[in-house]
Design an enzyme around this catalytic site. Structure first.
Site, PDB file in Angstrom:
ATOM      1  N   ASP A  49       0.825  -1.199   0.000  1.00  0.00           N
ATOM      2  CA  ASP A  49       0.000   0.000   0.000  1.00  0.00           C
ATOM      3  C   ASP A  49       0.869   1.263   0.000  1.00  0.00           C
ATOM      4  OD1 ASP A  49      -2.330   1.408   0.059  1.00  0.00           O
ATOM      5  OD2 ASP A  49      -2.980   0.730   2.022  1.00  0.00           O
ATOM      6  N   ASP A  50       0.709   2.132  -0.991  1.00  0.00           N
ATOM      7  CA  ASP A  50       1.378   3.444  -1.045  1.00  0.00           C
ATOM      8  C   ASP A  50       2.888   3.354  -1.204  1.00  0.00           C
ATOM      9  OD1 ASP A  50      -1.162   4.337  -0.590  1.00  0.00           O
ATOM     10  OD2 ASP A  50      -0.702   5.510   1.192  1.00  0.00           O
ATOM     11  N   CYS A  87      -6.079   3.507  -3.658  1.00  0.00           N
ATOM     12  CA  CYS A  87      -6.050   2.071  -3.385  1.00  0.00           C
ATOM     13  C   CYS A  87      -7.304   1.314  -3.787  1.00  0.00           C
ATOM     14  CB  CYS A  87      -5.713   1.830  -1.912  1.00  0.00           C
ATOM     15  SG  CYS A  87      -6.665   2.821  -0.756  1.00  0.00           S
ATOM     16  N   ARG A  91      -7.332  -1.746  -6.494  1.00  0.00           N
ATOM     17  CA  ARG A  91      -7.632  -3.119  -6.083  1.00  0.00           C
ATOM     18  C   ARG A  91      -8.812  -3.682  -6.879  1.00  0.00           C
ATOM     19  NH1 ARG A  91      -5.101  -3.764  -0.754  1.00  0.00           N
ATOM     20  NH2 ARG A  91      -3.702  -1.978  -0.686  1.00  0.00           N
ATOM     21  N   LYS A 145      -5.315  -6.149   3.872  1.00  0.00           N
ATOM     22  CA  LYS A 145      -6.226  -5.044   3.564  1.00  0.00           C
ATOM     23  C   LYS A 145      -7.191  -5.438   2.448  1.00  0.00           C
ATOM     24  CE  LYS A 145      -6.130  -0.367   1.631  1.00  0.00           C
ATOM     25  NZ  LYS A 145      -5.361   0.887   1.488  1.00  0.00           N
ATOM     26  N   HIS A 147     -10.559  -3.254   1.652  1.00  0.00           N
ATOM     27  CA  HIS A 147     -10.923  -1.905   1.196  1.00  0.00           C
ATOM     28  C   HIS A 147     -11.730  -1.905  -0.102  1.00  0.00           C
ATOM     29  CE1 HIS A 147      -9.686   2.611   1.405  1.00  0.00           C
ATOM     30  NE2 HIS A 147     -10.824   2.347   2.016  1.00  0.00           N
ATOM     31  N   HIS A 240       1.141   2.127   4.087  1.00  0.00           N
ATOM     32  CA  HIS A 240       0.162   3.196   4.300  1.00  0.00           C
ATOM     33  C   HIS A 240       0.351   3.779   5.692  1.00  0.00           C
ATOM     34  CE1 HIS A 240      -3.711   5.239   4.542  1.00  0.00           C
ATOM     35  NE2 HIS A 240      -3.961   4.929   3.283  1.00  0.00           N
ATOM     36  N   ASP A 350      -0.229  -0.607  -4.916  1.00  0.00           N
ATOM     37  CA  ASP A 350      -1.528  -0.178  -5.437  1.00  0.00           C
ATOM     38  C   ASP A 350      -1.499   1.230  -6.019  1.00  0.00           C
ATOM     39  OD1 ASP A 350      -1.309   1.172  -3.037  1.00  0.00           O
ATOM     40  OD2 ASP A 350      -3.204   0.481  -2.210  1.00  0.00           O
ATOM     41  N   ASN A 351      -0.582   2.071  -5.572  1.00  0.00           N
ATOM     42  CA  ASN A 351      -0.429   3.414  -6.121  1.00  0.00           C
ATOM     43  C   ASN A 351       0.923   3.957  -5.692  1.00  0.00           C
ATOM     44  OD1 ASN A 351      -2.892   3.855  -3.745  1.00  0.00           O
ATOM     45  ND2 ASN A 351      -0.896   4.779  -3.385  1.00  0.00           N
ATOM     46  N   LYS A 415       0.721   9.971  -4.926  1.00  0.00           N
ATOM     47  CA  LYS A 415      -0.560   9.277  -4.823  1.00  0.00           C
ATOM     48  C   LYS A 415      -1.704  10.287  -4.997  1.00  0.00           C
ATOM     49  CE  LYS A 415      -3.335   7.232  -1.077  1.00  0.00           C
ATOM     50  NZ  LYS A 415      -3.277   6.776   0.337  1.00  0.00           N
TER      51      LYS A 415
END
Length: 771
Positions: A49-50, A87, A91, A145, A147, A240, A350-351, A415
């Site tokens: 994540d991130d 995110c 996803r 995660k 989300h 994240h 994811d980003n 992001k």
């Protein structure tokens, strides 16, 4: 049968069809096992994540990532892979192969304004990767995660249709929402049920935990079935915010970032060029300078700022380090099981790296995370805290955006943006039994992952599911590129939109905007980059190629209409609206002792942007009884009413600044306590406490907890997991009340005029007056 007769069956009735058959005929009559061929590969998708483009060793990082280094050596490094800028949309696209707006994820799953692109739910006619593989005979597991469930659909009373098990996974363990404390996760879910957890063991760390769970799922499968292939979707909440790491991991990175982000960025870029990720002559863009996104030169910071900012990055590096360690544990398990060579391992983010920590970073993540047009001028997004807390369970922190810039080396912005810093991320793909090694520089997009993995596994995507047609894919298989480094990319054009930022890619041209919130889209100019010659987007050539700008801008609009991108965010406030059905959550609610913790979002509907009253009825209190009567929140912000040493006390954690009010003696017997919160101008509350109707103190004026705070839900008779008051936690732990509670009742009061929903309704009424 007679009306009252009962049809009786014996255990032998099911074998009646086999009577009189030969053994061979009987054996042939058994149904075929539902599984693909024995050689079907296992699939492990590791999503971080991130994480920025340059944050792992194979993409230029100084952070030790030996597991990822080995994956890159044994597999493929895809250096021109793109994703969505946030995110949930990323996803949704990764797991379905469709553009995220078509799936209903125009934004993170923390919105519900009613537009199709914001449905925040994968429709039944869009099969996920897990559903397709499960239908083909795979075991399917997810940890970490999720989300992809609306925050309003994350409670124990939800029908769960958008939870992992309903989207194709056999097992799930993790956090449904987008972020959590890595030391004290706010709500863990196992399979289809939130876990009722009071406290975590000493040394608990979430990244370790989800890896343990993943290993347990795989080893249990192999103990029961040596051949069945599996999909494991391992989705990290790290890196994240809030940034939190184990002390021993942080210690390994002490001093590593003292030279600052400018030097780090130059060093990473030099390694990227030396390793052939970018050709000689590629330009490193100047330090991010766009209004609201600018980064100060490291040399201009004070010594105190440099020390604090370097500490943030040490924690971030420790989190990446820990991810690599845990991936090593997982792959070591697969190796011991004999599965590693026939396992496809895909690792990506994811980003891009984030700028949400602001110019100076924050030691108060939820205060910095607030987005509200009416924030008062004295709002403090960086509550002063002891620097030694940075990275630990009490420090909900995030790094300054200068480190986000370095994470995204060599790209611009962060992001949330459609410039490369927001969407171009690392991707590693390893399958020793089926793919070679090397680097691939062809364009790829997040929607390509599902069709690529399905083709590698030899599993066709069905045209129908449960008798109904499924929606067509947007992504394409990248298998031709994986097999041949000289193959042309089959993905030749792609639109993108996030929070009004837009882009369109076609055959090496990229059209992009940087949207200013509230600005008129017709007044914003497109920038054009030839990313074949200028991959770092340094030179805008729009003026030299107006015909390309016209062509691609028209293509973007056509794609936007086709994919449900509209409406774009504007000043109307329409996207802040929520489902009217949520109004029922503003009715009074009574919680009894023993009730599991109320889910975060459900809890917030009782208090957010409004006055409210909490009434605590005690059935029996003795003079020596003590403990928490009600708590709501955690170290990032919250409040707690508790009894200690014969007195009633009210703790208020104002985004990390702790206040503790003495409400006087708590009489024995059956007292009734009322805590009345009054919404004040400036997004503040006052608290008045009464005991049996008599005033007992309170707090005059504190900042309201808004946005994602309080992040932990309401608990009765205990302060679970991350505490509101750390001093109370150090003395008493979760501090379960020793007397006898009768009930706790929340009575929501009037909404404040600065409630975003009220603002949106006011704007909508004003707009309607002119229609």
């Amino acid at each position: 049968m007679t009306p009252h007769s009962i049809e009786r069956r014996t255990p032998y009735d099911d074998f009646a069809g086999f009577v009189g058959r030969t053994f061979a005929e009987s054996e042939a009559a058994w149904p075929e096992p539902r599984r693909p061929a024995h050689a079907a590969p296992n699939i492990v998708v590791v999503l971080v994540d991130d994480m920025g483009y340059s944050d792992i060793g194979p993409f230029g990082s100084e952070i030790p990532t030996p597991t990822l280094d080995r994956l890159a050596e044994r597999g493929l490094r895809l250096t021109n892979y793109h994703t969505m800028p946030l995110c949930s949309p990323a996803r949704a696209a990764l797991l379905t192969g469709l553009n995220p707006h078509r799936v209903g994820y125009s934004f993170v799953a923390n919105a519900d304004p009613g537009f199709p692109g914001y449905a925040m739910e994968i429709a039944d006619d869009i099969p996920t990767l897990a559903q397709t593989l499960h239908d083909a005979g795979y075991a399917t597991y997810a940890v970490g995660k999720w989300h992809l469930t609306r925050d309003s659909a994350s409670g124990a009373a939800d029908d769960r249709r958008s939870w992992p098990l309903q989207k194709g996974f056999d097992r799930y363990y993790g956090v449904l929402e987008g972020l959590t404390s890595l030391f004290h996760p706010h709500q863990l879910v196992r399979d289809n049920s939130p876990l009722d957890i009071d406290s975590y063991p000493a040394g608990y760390y979430y990244t370790d935990d989800i890896t343990d769970q993943a290993i347990a799922m795989v080893t249990s499968l192999r103990a029961h079935d040596a051949d069945k292939p599996f999909l494991l979707y391992l989705a990290h909440n790290a890196v994240h915010g809030p940034l939190q790491a184990k002390p021993e991991d942080i210690a390994r990175h002490r001093g590593r970032y003292d030279a600052g982000w400018d030097r780090l960025r130059e060093d990473r870029f030099a390694r990227q060029v030396a390793e052939g990720i970018f050709p000689e002559g590629t330009r490193l863009p100047p330090r991010n300078h766009e209004a609201g996104h600018e980064v100060r030169p490291w040399a201009e910071l004070t010594e105190a700022e440099r020390r604090r900012y370097a500490r943030y990055m040490e924690v971030y590096a420790a989190m990446v380090d820990n991810i690599d360690q845990n991936l090593g544990r997982l792959l070591g398990t697969l190796d011991a099981l004999g599965d590693l060579d026939n396992t496809i391992v895909l690792f990506t983010s994811d980003n891009g790296g984030t700028g949400e920590g602001g110019q100076e970073g924050t030691r108060s993540y939820f205060s910095r995370f607030v987005r509200h047009p009416g924030l008062p001028d004295d709002w403090d997004p960086d509550v002063d805290r002891d620097p030694d807390l940075i990275g630990g369970p009490r420090g909900l922190v995030h790094y300054p955006r200068g480190w986000g810039m370095a994470s995204n080396t060599p790209f611009r912005l962060y992001k949330g943006h459609t410039h490369a810093g927001g969407v171009r991320v690392p991707l590693l793909l390893s399958w020793p039994a089926g793919l070679g090694a090397g680097t691939r520089a062809q364009y790829g997009y997040v929607t390509d992952i599902t069709p690529t993995l399905l083709e590698l596994a030899g599993i066709p995507r069905p045209a129908e599911r449960h008798g109904a047609p499924v929606q067509d894919l947007d992504g394409v298989s990248l298998v031709p590129v994986l097999a041949d480094p000289d193959a042309e990319s089959p993905h030749v054009e792609q639109h993108c939109e996030m929070s009004g930022n837009r882009s369109y890619y076609r055959d090496g041209w990229k059209l992009v905007t940087l949207h200013r919130p509230g600005a008129d889209y017709d007044d914003e100019e497109w920038a054009l980059f030839d990313v074949r010659a200028d991959p770092t987007e340094t030179t805008d050539v729009a003026a030299d190629h107006p015909e390309v700008v016209k062509e691609l801008s028209a293509a973007w609009e056509a794609a936007a209409w086709r994919n449900g991108v509209f409406p774009l965010p504007d000043a109307s406030g329409a996207l802040a609206l929520r489902n009217p059905d949520e109004e029922r959550w503003s009715r009074p609610l009574t919680l009894l002792p023993g009730t599991p913790e109320l889910e975060r979002y459900r809890s917030s509907r009782l208090v957010a942007f409004r006055s409210f009253t909490v009434t605590v009825r005690i059935a029996a209190h003795r003079a020596d009884d003590a403990g928490v009567l009600v708590s709501h929140g955690d170290q990032g912000g919250g409040y707690s009413l508790y009894a200690a040493d014969g007195r009633l006390r009210f703790a208020y954690n104002e985004y990390g600044r702790l206040l503790d009010a003495d409400a006087g003696p708590l009489p024995a017997g059956s007292p009734v306590i009322e805590v009345a919160a009054t919404a004040l101008p400036g997004i503040r509350w006052s608290f008045a406490i009464t005991v049996d109707g008599a005033p007992a103190g309170g707090l005059d004026s504190v900042r309201q907890l808004i946005g994602m705070a309080p992040f932990q839900g309401i608990s009765v008779g205990i302060d679970r997991k991350s505490p509101v008051s750390w001093p109370v936690f150090e003395r008493h732990g979760t501090f379960r009340y020793s007397g006898t509670l009768a009930s706790v009742t929340y009575t929501p009061g009037p909404r404040a005029p600065y409630d975003p929903a009220e603002l949106a309704r006011t704007l909508a009424r004003a707009a309607a007056a002119f229609e």
